[in-house]
Design a protein around this motif. Structure first.
Motif, mmCIF file in Angstrom:
data_model
loop_
_atom_site.group_PDB
_atom_site.id
_atom_site.type_symbol
_atom_site.label_atom_id
_atom_site.label_comp_id
_atom_site.label_asym_id
_atom_site.label_seq_id
_atom_site.Cartn_x
_atom_site.Cartn_y
_atom_site.Cartn_z
ATOM 1 N N ASP A 178 5.133 -18.737 -78.144
ATOM 2 C CA ASP A 178 3.932 -18.515 -78.950
ATOM 3 C C ASP A 178 4.409 -18.106 -80.343
ATOM 4 O O ASP A 178 4.787 -16.958 -80.571
ATOM 5 N N PHE A 179 4.404 -19.059 -81.288
ATOM 6 C CA PHE A 179 4.973 -18.788 -82.602
ATOM 7 C C PHE A 179 4.159 -17.761 -83.395
ATOM 8 O O PHE A 179 4.709 -17.064 -84.246
ATOM 9 N N GLU A 180 2.877 -17.666 -83.097
ATOM 10 C CA GLU A 180 2.067 -16.642 -83.777
ATOM 11 C C GLU A 180 2.528 -15.248 -83.366
ATOM 12 O O GLU A 180 2.717 -14.365 -84.201
ATOM 13 N N ALA A 181 2.728 -15.067 -82.046
ATOM 14 C CA ALA A 181 3.223 -13.773 -81.541
ATOM 15 C C ALA A 181 4.639 -13.513 -82.031
ATOM 16 O O ALA A 181 4.985 -12.384 -82.402
ATOM 17 N N LEU A 182 5.457 -14.566 -82.024
ATOM 18 C CA LEU A 182 6.835 -14.436 -82.510
ATOM 19 C C LEU A 182 6.845 -14.014 -83.974
ATOM 20 O O LEU A 182 7.614 -13.140 -84.387
ATOM 21 N N GLY A 183 5.968 -14.623 -84.770
ATOM 22 C CA GLY A 183 5.869 -14.289 -86.194
ATOM 23 C C GLY A 183 5.482 -12.844 -86.422
ATOM 24 O O GLY A 183 5.987 -12.190 -87.347
ATOM 25 N N GLU A 184 4.599 -12.324 -85.565
ATOM 26 C CA GLU A 184 4.177 -10.924 -85.694
ATOM 27 C C GLU A 184 5.349 -9.980 -85.410
ATOM 28 O O GLU A 184 5.552 -8.996 -86.129
ATOM 29 N N GLU A 185 6.109 -10.286 -84.354
ATOM 30 C CA GLU A 185 7.256 -9.440 -84.011
ATOM 31 C C GLU A 185 8.320 -9.481 -85.101
ATOM 32 O O GLU A 185 8.879 -8.448 -85.483
ATOM 33 N N VAL A 186 8.584 -10.687 -85.599
ATOM 34 C CA VAL A 186 9.584 -10.837 -86.663
ATOM 35 C C VAL A 186 9.097 -10.171 -87.944
ATOM 36 O O VAL A 186 9.878 -9.538 -88.662
ATOM 37 N N GLY A 187 7.809 -10.265 -88.230
ATOM 38 C CA GLY A 187 7.246 -9.642 -89.423
ATOM 39 C C GLY A 187 7.463 -8.138 -89.443
ATOM 40 O O GLY A 187 7.796 -7.557 -90.485
ATOM 41 N N LEU A 228 9.902 -6.543 -87.941
ATOM 42 C CA LEU A 228 11.331 -6.327 -88.173
ATOM 43 C C LEU A 228 11.703 -6.566 -89.630
ATOM 44 O O LEU A 228 12.579 -5.896 -90.176
ATOM 45 N N MET A 229 11.026 -7.511 -90.260
ATOM 46 C CA MET A 229 11.302 -7.814 -91.673
ATOM 47 C C MET A 229 10.959 -6.642 -92.585
ATOM 48 O O MET A 229 11.610 -6.423 -93.604
ATOM 49 N N VAL A 230 9.934 -5.890 -92.207
ATOM 50 C CA VAL A 230 9.560 -4.710 -93.003
ATOM 51 C C VAL A 230 10.721 -3.727 -93.057
ATOM 52 O O VAL A 230 10.988 -3.099 -94.082
ATOM 53 N N GLY A 231 11.449 -3.610 -91.928
ATOM 54 C CA GLY A 231 12.600 -2.718 -91.900
ATOM 55 C C GLY A 231 13.856 -3.321 -92.483
ATOM 56 O O GLY A 231 14.765 -2.606 -92.899
ATOM 57 N N THR A 232 13.914 -4.656 -92.546
ATOM 58 C CA THR A 232 15.112 -5.341 -93.032
ATOM 59 C C THR A 232 15.065 -5.622 -94.526
ATOM 60 O O THR A 232 16.028 -5.376 -95.257
ATOM 61 N N CYS A 233 13.938 -6.145 -94.974
ATOM 62 C CA CYS A 233 13.794 -6.467 -96.410
ATOM 63 C C CYS A 233 12.368 -6.153 -96.847
ATOM 64 O O CYS A 233 11.689 -7.002 -97.441
ATOM 65 N N GLY A 234 11.932 -4.940 -96.487
ATOM 66 C CA GLY A 234 10.549 -4.538 -96.727
ATOM 67 C C GLY A 234 10.063 -4.744 -98.146
ATOM 68 O O GLY A 234 8.960 -5.243 -98.387
ATOM 69 N N GLU A 235 10.897 -4.400 -99.105
ATOM 70 C CA GLU A 235 10.488 -4.491 -100.510
ATOM 71 C C GLU A 235 10.229 -5.950 -100.917
ATOM 72 O O GLU A 235 9.206 -6.254 -101.532
ATOM 73 N N ASP A 236 11.160 -6.832 -100.547
ATOM 74 C CA ASP A 236 10.989 -8.248 -100.870
ATOM 75 C C ASP A 236 9.816 -8.857 -100.111
ATOM 76 O O ASP A 236 9.063 -9.676 -100.642
ATOM 77 N N PHE A 237 9.675 -8.448 -98.841
ATOM 78 C CA PHE A 237 8.600 -8.984 -98.010
ATOM 79 C C PHE A 237 7.236 -8.581 -98.559
ATOM 80 O O PHE A 237 6.330 -9.411 -98.695
ATOM 81 N N MET A 238 7.078 -7.301 -98.865
ATOM 82 C CA MET A 238 5.806 -6.805 -99.386
ATOM 83 C C MET A 238 5.486 -7.385 -100.769
ATOM 84 O O MET A 238 4.332 -7.555 -101.136
ATOM 85 N N ALA A 239 6.544 -7.688 -101.530
ATOM 86 C CA ALA A 239 6.357 -8.220 -102.879
ATOM 87 C C ALA A 239 5.735 -9.616 -102.881
ATOM 88 O O ALA A 239 5.235 -10.084 -103.908
ATOM 89 N N LEU A 240 5.763 -10.271 -101.716
ATOM 90 C CA LEU A 240 5.170 -11.612 -101.622
ATOM 91 C C LEU A 240 3.660 -11.573 -101.794
ATOM 92 O O LEU A 240 3.039 -12.538 -102.221
#
Length: 212
Positions: A82-91, A93-105
């Motif tokens: 389920d790519f939607e669920a996968l995207g939520e889980e990865v999202g 993790l991204m906040v902790g990995t590259c939160g500033e760049d991710f939020m800047a989008l």
């Protein structure tokens, strides 16, 4: 000599194969890392609408998944994703990995929508009729910790633990006066991360309970 070379080659192959086998959590983190790198080097930031940004992020994620899934036997055993669920889980993790760049989008309004959508989607699991299983069991005990659970036994004296993570039918029947009484239970098996085993294991999630 040939036998020795064969043995060395065989054992090396086993070692390499086992070394490559990662857990689901490890793969998700790698996908998050890859997606962070992708948004830093691609034109995702240049996208104007929320939909365009989400699609661009999705492309980054799917590209990484296509590569990383080969590193884990979990995804070989569970090919339907389920790519939607996968995207939520990865999202997350991204906040902790590259939160500033991710939020800047996203601008402030888009970010609010994204968080609101995630909260709505994650607030409770959805059950499908086809995935619901049932058992005739006897209530033995209840645990009310961070995640509540009940323990029940079947006719063969086998113990079953059902975790409670959502509202369910028959909750008012869970009381000490019903210990030793028989129930008809409906549940769904879900992969939930077990910290003690450090891997995803199937847990019985309670859906309904009715005294017989």
């Amino acid at each position: 000599m040939n036998r020795l070379l064969f043995f060395v080659f065989f054992t090396s192959s086993i070692f390499i194969g086992s070394a490559q086998d990662k857990t689901k959590d490890e793969i998700l983190q790698l996908i998050a890392d890859d997606t962070c790198k992708c948004i830093a080097t691609s034109d995702v930031k240049a996208k104007k609408t929320m939909k365009e940004k989400e699609l661009a992020l999705g492309v980054c994620l799917i590209k990484s998944y296509g590569v990383r899934k080969k590193e884990s036997s979990y995804f070989k055993k569970n090919p339907q994703v389920d790519f939607e669920a996968l995207g939520e889980e990865v999202g997350v993790l991204m906040v902790g990995t590259c939160g500033e760049d991710f939020m800047a989008l996203f601008n402030e309004e888009e970010l609010g929508e994204y968080i609101e959508d995630y909260a709505d989607d994650s607030s409770q699991l959805s059950y499908t009729r086809g995935n619901v299983l049932s058992l005739d069991v006897t209530l033995v005990s209840m645990e009310n910790n961070i995640v509540s659970s009940i323990t029940m036994t079947d006719d063969f004296d086998k113990s079953h633990t059902f975790v409670i993570i959502n509202e369910f039918d028959g909750a008012n029947q869970l009381k000490k006066s019903n210990f030793g009484k028989q129930f008809y239970v409906e549940y769904q098996e879900l992969d939930i991360y077990d910290l003690s085993e450090k891997r995803y294991v199937k847990k019985k999630v309670l859906k309904s309970i009715n005294k017989q």
